[in-house]
Design a protein around this motif. Structure first.
Motif, PDB file in Angstrom:
ATOM      1  N   ASP A  40       3.451   8.481   0.103  1.00 48.16           N
ATOM      2  CA  ASP A  40       3.827   7.483  -0.904  1.00 48.16           C
ATOM      3  C   ASP A  40       4.946   6.551  -0.455  1.00 48.16           C
ATOM      4  O   ASP A  40       5.500   5.804  -1.275  1.00 48.16           O
ATOM      5  N   ALA A  41       5.270   6.593   0.852  1.00 44.36           N
ATOM      6  CA  ALA A  41       6.088   5.499   1.378  1.00 44.36           C
ATOM      7  C   ALA A  41       5.287   4.202   1.196  1.00 44.36           C
ATOM      8  O   ALA A  41       4.049   4.214   1.144  1.00 44.36           O
ATOM      9  N   ILE A  42       5.985   3.087   1.093  1.00 42.37           N
ATOM     10  CA  ILE A  42       5.321   1.812   0.809  1.00 42.37           C
ATOM     11  C   ILE A  42       5.201   0.995   2.087  1.00 42.37           C
ATOM     12  O   ILE A  42       6.168   0.817   2.826  1.00 42.37           O
ATOM     13  N   GLY A 100      -2.047  -9.194  10.961  1.00 37.20           N
ATOM     14  CA  GLY A 100      -0.903  -9.905  10.400  1.00 37.20           C
ATOM     15  C   GLY A 100       0.397  -9.208  10.722  1.00 37.20           C
ATOM     16  O   GLY A 100       0.655  -8.826  11.866  1.00 37.20           O
ATOM     17  N   ILE A 101       1.251  -9.023   9.714  1.00 34.90           N
ATOM     18  CA  ILE A 101       2.536  -8.345   9.907  1.00 34.90           C
ATOM     19  C   ILE A 101       2.595  -7.112   9.008  1.00 34.90           C
ATOM     20  O   ILE A 101       1.797  -6.970   8.077  1.00 34.90           O
ATOM     21  N   SER A 102       3.546  -6.225   9.324  1.00 34.70           N
ATOM     22  CA  SER A 102       3.726  -5.038   8.477  1.00 34.70           C
ATOM     23  C   SER A 102       5.192  -4.645   8.454  1.00 34.70           C
ATOM     24  O   SER A 102       5.947  -4.933   9.384  1.00 34.70           O
ATOM     25  N   PHE A 140       9.658   4.697  -1.381  1.00 33.04           N
ATOM     26  CA  PHE A 140       9.059   4.516  -2.715  1.00 33.04           C
ATOM     27  C   PHE A 140      10.022   3.726  -3.604  1.00 33.04           C
ATOM     28  O   PHE A 140      11.222   3.978  -3.628  1.00 33.04           O
ATOM     29  N   ASN A 141       9.462   2.756  -4.341  1.00 29.82           N
ATOM     30  CA  ASN A 141      10.261   1.897  -5.209  1.00 29.82           C
ATOM     31  C   ASN A 141       9.510   1.731  -6.518  1.00 29.82           C
ATOM     32  O   ASN A 141       8.507   1.011  -6.578  1.00 29.82           O
ATOM     33  N   PHE A 150       0.842  -1.196   0.000  1.00 29.44           N
ATOM     34  CA  PHE A 150       0.000   0.000   0.000  1.00 29.44           C
ATOM     35  C   PHE A 150       0.876   1.245   0.000  1.00 29.44           C
ATOM     36  O   PHE A 150       1.976   1.248   0.559  1.00 29.44           O
ATOM     37  N   PHE A 151       0.380   2.325  -0.619  1.00 29.37           N
ATOM     38  CA  PHE A 151       0.967   3.644  -0.441  1.00 29.37           C
ATOM     39  C   PHE A 151       0.417   4.262   0.842  1.00 29.37           C
ATOM     40  O   PHE A 151      -0.787   4.160   1.127  1.00 29.37           O
TER      41      PHE A 151
END
Length: 544
Positions: free
Chosen positions: A306-308, A324-326, A331-332, A268-269
């Motif tokens: 816009d970090a992922i 869950g996990i994160s 940005f890539n 996600f952004f």
């Protein structure tokens, strides 16, 4: 006969409990478990049972059956939830067994027969064991005698009951999720099913990632995935559906459990936040979500637009919660491009479109096109090396019928390739290593599916591959293979049962009477077919 170790110990009994420390009633039920074990291994038919179960399995079976007895005594509503829903579906509390004399919410020898059958066909899959075997019925009657003798003195396990209870005003998703985890992975009824599967899968993860520093994250993410997605062999229900049924009849959260969304895992952004929500955008699909801050304690670390983020989310009581996990990364562009081009990643949110779009209408259009090229049949038989040509011709025919633009046609074709019908622009999947012949079926609930090594289950005029000698083997594969849809199996049964030798004698006749239950049992994670449709711009949808 091989010698059995004499006793079952408390730690074995506790393996089937949703708590770790011994409670006051456990010693009593451990004693009953040992009496049940003696009934199991000393009756005239016990040698048959021991052909399929080892010593550890027999100990587990004794604890499993005693846990059923404890469940009825304690009113934890595990078994009764199964019997009640089976009655809703089929107008009787159990498959297979005569229930003319059956006492609801009490112990019954038919229950015990069924539980032995279920246990033996989940804990091992080398051989499917028919439910009316003499050794099952005789063993059940012996065990029933043990339970009958203990009925008047058996104590309720109050701690056990609290494990399946929620306060009526509970709003915390994680407490609700924990109930699902308890049901699927810490409850006796699903011990030989969903818990055994989870243990096997965790061993595979450990073996594949033994040197990884993130091994614990992988295990946690897999368990979270499983509690959201696993269906049980009993009635092909998810954990959330069992939770809704096990709660008290008038519990206000029953519907909230049923409405928990599918879990979405992916990239996600980060798009910002306010006092209550984090704003995120699913990269592959462009769909936007508000993630409640109640569920994500690291919101202060989110700074760059816009970090992922990689994370899982699920909807509970009209809010999206982290599950869950994160992890977070900058940005890539390469990752973003790969995600946007990934049908699998876009497919993670397809269920949201299926709730809104006219899916049935789209499937009917696809079905009509399929029958146009198969002379009116919903099924086509062919050599395996012709599968790719058939699918490509069908896709082209259907997309032409929609009068799509050139750009839309190309997109539809790319999706079909990415979905697995084709490899790349100049290659296609080689199906010939699977089988010499194949069939392609249009499933009215999901779309096109391909099956191998089942052609001889279909004595139909347009099937040149039918071989009578292979008929029973192919038909049993059609029933038992989890990745073959229930709809294909039922198409065969509905149209050809009078021509198939399998149904002319036992146990085939008996299976036919309870065929829907068995299909749910065999195809637990795939019994409920879902549409394989991805939406394009505008109102016209090319096939994928």
């Amino acid at each position: 006969m091989k010698k059995q170790k004499e006793r079952i110990y408390i730690q074995q009994w506790l393996e089937l409990k949703p708590y770790e420390k011994q409670t006051i009633t456990d010693s009593y039920y451990l004693k009953i478990s040992n009496e049940v074990k003696q009934a199991v291994i000393t009756n005239k038919q016990s040698f048959v049972l021991q052909r399929f179960l080892n010593d550890t399995d027999i100990d587990l079976l004794a604890c499993f059956l005693t846990s059923y007895f404890e469940d009825i005594i304690s009113g934890t509503n595990i078994w009764n939830s199964f019997a009640a829903y089976h009655t809703e579906l089929y107008n009787k509390p159990l498959p297979f067994y005569n229930v003319d004399e059956y006492y609801t919410e009490e112990i019954n020898p038919q229950d015990i027969s069924f539980l032995i059958w279920y246990f033996m066909n989940t804990i091992q899959n080398d051989k499917f064991i028919a439910p009316l075997n003499d050794f099952i019925v005789e063993t059940a009657n012996k065990v029933m005698n043990v339970f009958d003798s203990a009925w008047d003195d058996a104590p309720q396990n109050e701690l056990l009951k609290t494990a399946y209870t929620l306060t009526e005003n509970e709003t915390n998703f994680y407490i609700a999720r924990n109930l699902i985890d308890t049901i699927l992975f810490k409850t006796y009824l699903f011990y030989p099913d969903s818990l055994f599967d989870l243990k096997d899968q965790e061993l595979d993860i450990i073996e594949e990632n033994s040197d990884e520093e993130n091994l614990l994250n992988y295990l946690n993410e897999h368990r979270d995935y499983a509690l959201h997605n696993v269906h049980t062999r009993l009635l092909s229900l998810k954990g959330k559906e069992w939770a809704s049924r096990i709660l008290e009849v008038n519990h206000p959260l029953k519907n909230d459990f049923l409405e928990i969304s599918q879990k979405i895992s992916g990239y996600f952004f980060y798009k910002g936040q306010d006092s209550e929500n984090i704003f995120i955008e699913h990269i592959a699909s462009g769909k936007k979500f508000n993630l409640t801050k109640k569920s994500y304690e690291h919101f202060e670390s989110l700074k760059k637009i816009d970090a992922i983020l990689f994370l899982g989310i699920a909807k509970w009581r009209n809010e999206w919660w982290f599950s869950g996990i994160s992890f977070q990364s900058d940005f890539n562009a390469d990752l973003v491009l790969a995600e946007k081009n990934s049908v699998q990643s876009r497919g993670a949110v397809n269920f949201l479109d299926h709730q809104n779009e006219k899916v049935d209408e789209l499937l009917e259009e696809q079905y009509a096109a399929f029958k146009d090229i198969t002379n009116g049949y919903p099924i086509a038989f062919m050599n395996s090396d012709k599968v790719n040509d058939f699918i490509e011709s069908y896709i082209e025919y259907f997309n032409n019928s929609l009068k799509l633009s050139k750009r839309q046609k190309e997109k539809a074709k790319e999706r079909a390739k990415a979905d697995g019908f084709f490899g790349g622009e100049d290659e296609s999947i080689d199906f010939t290593d699977r089988s010499e012949s194949a069939l392609i079926f249009f499933n009215p609930k999901s779309g096109v599916e391909i099956a191998f090594d089942v052609n001889s289950a279909f004595p139909i005029l347009n099937n040149p591959f039918f071989i009578k000698e292979d008929s029973e083997e192919h038909f049993m594969r059609l029933l038992e293979e989890e990745n073959i849809s229930a709809e294909l199996a039922m198409y065969c049964i509905t149209n050809f049962k009078s021509e198939l030798p399998f149904f002319k004698e036992e146990p085939g006749k008996m299976y036919l009477a309870d065929i829907d239950f068995l299909l749910r049992f065999w195809k637990k994670n795939n019994y409920f077919a879902t549409p394989t449709i991805t939406y394009t711009e505008g109102n016209k949808t090319g096939i994928s």
